[in-house]
Write a protein that holds these residues in place. Sequence first.
Motif, short mmCIF file in Angstrom:
data_model
loop_
_atom_site.label_atom_id
_atom_site.label_comp_id
_atom_site.label_asym_id
_atom_site.label_seq_id
_atom_site.Cartn_x
_atom_site.Cartn_y
_atom_site.Cartn_z
N PRO A 104 1.12 -1.21 0.85
CA PRO A 104 1.36 -0.37 -0.25
C PRO A 104 0.61 0.85 -0.16
O PRO A 104 -0.65 0.56 0.21
CB PRO A 104 1.32 -1.42 -1.52
CG PRO A 104 0.43 -2.25 -1.01
CD PRO A 104 0.67 -2.41 0.44
N THR A 105 1.15 1.67 -0.74
CA THR A 105 0.13 3.12 -0.63
C THR A 105 -0.41 3.30 -1.99
O THR A 105 -1.52 4.06 -2.01
CB THR A 105 1.11 4.47 -0.41
OG1 THR A 105 2.08 4.31 -1.56
CG2 THR A 105 1.71 4.50 0.76
N ASP A 106 -0.11 2.53 -3.03
CA ASP A 106 -0.66 2.29 -4.32
C ASP A 106 -0.75 0.87 -4.56
O ASP A 106 0.20 -0.25 -4.67
CB ASP A 106 0.15 2.87 -5.33
CG ASP A 106 -0.29 3.01 -6.81
OD1 ASP A 106 -1.13 2.15 -7.09
OD2 ASP A 106 -0.45 4.19 -7.32
N GLU A 107 -1.88 0.41 -4.92
CA GLU A 107 -2.21 -1.00 -5.46
C GLU A 107 -1.39 -1.50 -6.34
O GLU A 107 -1.14 -2.88 -6.58
CB GLU A 107 -3.72 -1.43 -5.75
CG GLU A 107 -4.30 -0.59 -7.10
CD GLU A 107 -5.75 -1.01 -7.27
OE1 GLU A 107 -5.89 -0.63 -8.42
OE2 GLU A 107 -6.32 -1.61 -6.48
N LYS A 108 -0.90 -0.53 -7.20
CA LYS A 108 0.24 -1.29 -8.48
C LYS A 108 1.51 -1.73 -7.74
O LYS A 108 2.28 -2.28 -8.28
CB LYS A 108 0.48 -0.05 -9.19
CG LYS A 108 -0.98 0.42 -10.19
CD LYS A 108 -0.67 1.59 -11.12
CE LYS A 108 -1.79 2.14 -11.79
NZ LYS A 108 -1.51 3.14 -12.86
N LEU A 109 1.72 -1.18 -6.51
CA LEU A 109 2.97 -1.52 -5.89
C LEU A 109 2.77 -2.86 -5.16
O LEU A 109 3.67 -3.28 -4.54
CB LEU A 109 3.52 -0.48 -4.76
CG LEU A 109 3.64 0.96 -5.63
CD1 LEU A 109 4.11 2.05 -4.78
CD2 LEU A 109 4.63 0.72 -6.62
N ALA A 110 1.64 -3.48 -4.80
CA ALA A 110 1.55 -4.42 -4.02
C ALA A 110 2.49 -5.70 -4.62
O ALA A 110 2.41 -5.98 -5.77
CB ALA A 110 -0.24 -4.95 -4.29
N GLY A 111 3.00 -6.31 -3.60
CA GLY A 111 3.58 -7.59 -3.93
C GLY A 111 5.21 -7.27 -4.03
O GLY A 111 6.00 -8.44 -4.21
N ILE A 112 5.48 -6.21 -3.88
CA ILE A 112 6.85 -5.76 -4.31
C ILE A 112 7.68 -6.43 -3.46
O ILE A 112 7.33 -6.74 -2.10
CB ILE A 112 7.08 -4.27 -4.14
CG1 ILE A 112 6.77 -3.81 -5.73
CG2 ILE A 112 8.93 -3.97 -4.20
CD1 ILE A 112 6.83 -2.38 -5.59
N GLN A 113 8.83 -7.27 -3.33
CA GLN A 113 9.83 -7.81 -2.50
C GLN A 113 11.00 -7.12 -2.69
O GLN A 113 11.30 -6.37 -3.65
CB GLN A 113 10.06 -9.30 -2.87
CG GLN A 113 8.80 -10.22 -2.70
CD GLN A 113 8.85 -11.43 -2.78
OE1 GLN A 113 9.62 -12.29 -2.07
NE2 GLN A 113 8.24 -12.17 -3.83
N VAL A 114 11.85 -7.04 -1.48
CA VAL A 114 13.12 -6.43 -1.35
C VAL A 114 14.21 -7.43 -0.81
O VAL A 114 14.27 -8.32 -0.03
CB VAL A 114 13.12 -5.27 -0.23
CG1 VAL A 114 14.42 -4.68 -0.41
CG2 VAL A 114 12.09 -4.38 -0.69
N THR A 115 15.23 -7.26 -1.41
CA THR A 115 16.54 -8.05 -1.29
C THR A 115 17.65 -7.38 -1.63
O THR A 115 17.85 -6.50 -2.54
CB THR A 115 16.74 -9.42 -2.23
OG1 THR A 115 17.68 -10.07 -1.36
CG2 THR A 115 16.92 -9.28 -3.42
N ALA A 116 18.61 -7.22 -0.47
CA ALA A 116 19.72 -6.39 -0.57
C ALA A 116 20.80 -6.68 0.37
O ALA A 116 20.57 -7.41 1.47
CB ALA A 116 19.16 -4.97 -0.25
N ALA A 117 21.90 -6.10 0.05
CA ALA A 117 23.19 -6.28 0.87
C ALA A 117 23.26 -4.91 1.61
O ALA A 117 23.11 -4.04 0.99
CB ALA A 117 24.38 -6.58 0.04
N TYR A 118 23.65 -5.21 2.88
CA TYR A 118 24.00 -4.06 3.65
C TYR A 118 25.33 -3.90 4.28
O TYR A 118 25.64 -4.94 4.54
CB TYR A 118 22.53 -3.82 4.84
CG TYR A 118 22.71 -4.93 5.69
CD1 TYR A 118 23.52 -4.97 7.03
CD2 TYR A 118 21.80 -6.12 5.54
CE1 TYR A 118 23.51 -6.04 7.85
CE2 TYR A 118 21.76 -7.18 6.61
CZ TYR A 118 22.68 -7.19 7.50
OH TYR A 118 22.60 -8.23 8.39
#
Length: 200
Positions: A151-165
């Motif tokens: 992450p470029t900002d520690e506040k964003l740490a731990g974000i996960q992504v799930t998506a349909a493509y």
Amino acid sequence: MTNFHVCEAGPADLVAAELCLDELSKDFEGSLSDPESERVICKQLDCATLVVEQQLRAKVWSHDCDSELGKLFDGELLVRELTTVFAHGSGKRRGFHSGTFRWRTSAGIVQGHLRGMTNEGTHRKPAFDGCQKCGDDNVMEGRLCGRLVRPTDEKLAGIQVTAAYRIRYDSSEGGGVGGVAGTIEGLLIRTCGCEKDCGC
């Protein structure tokens, strides 16, 4: 719940987790590398498959449903080891695929995997408006899962992504070739912590 992993989460995990969800809505365009193809014949079952390995590179940008957080995830997507197995030894027949990806964004780097089906049309009649046919031979669709690892900002740490493509590409007997265009529709997921997210 600090050990929540969206890619492996079952019903009990969803009930137990306290999560923050933000919409992710992207368009992308790019290209496939030249396919490296191998035809595999199984004499015992009297069948043949085509195994194709390649890479996909694409630029990714926001679409209408993107959240403010989602807009930080514009960037460049690289799918490595994109491997597809096609039925009947032909890149124009149905198949399934898997790959690993690295997604460079202004929020940092997302790493993960994707997997899905190739050369099939799920948006067909009678359930849908019929914008696809069951045998469409130039589409890939599935699910991707990943985690923001740098992450470029520690506040964003731990974000996960799930998506349909959904990916539109040019098919050939030897596998996908040329340019690609697609959509990503999903969620950014944060685990709620009582000192910060979700209004605890």
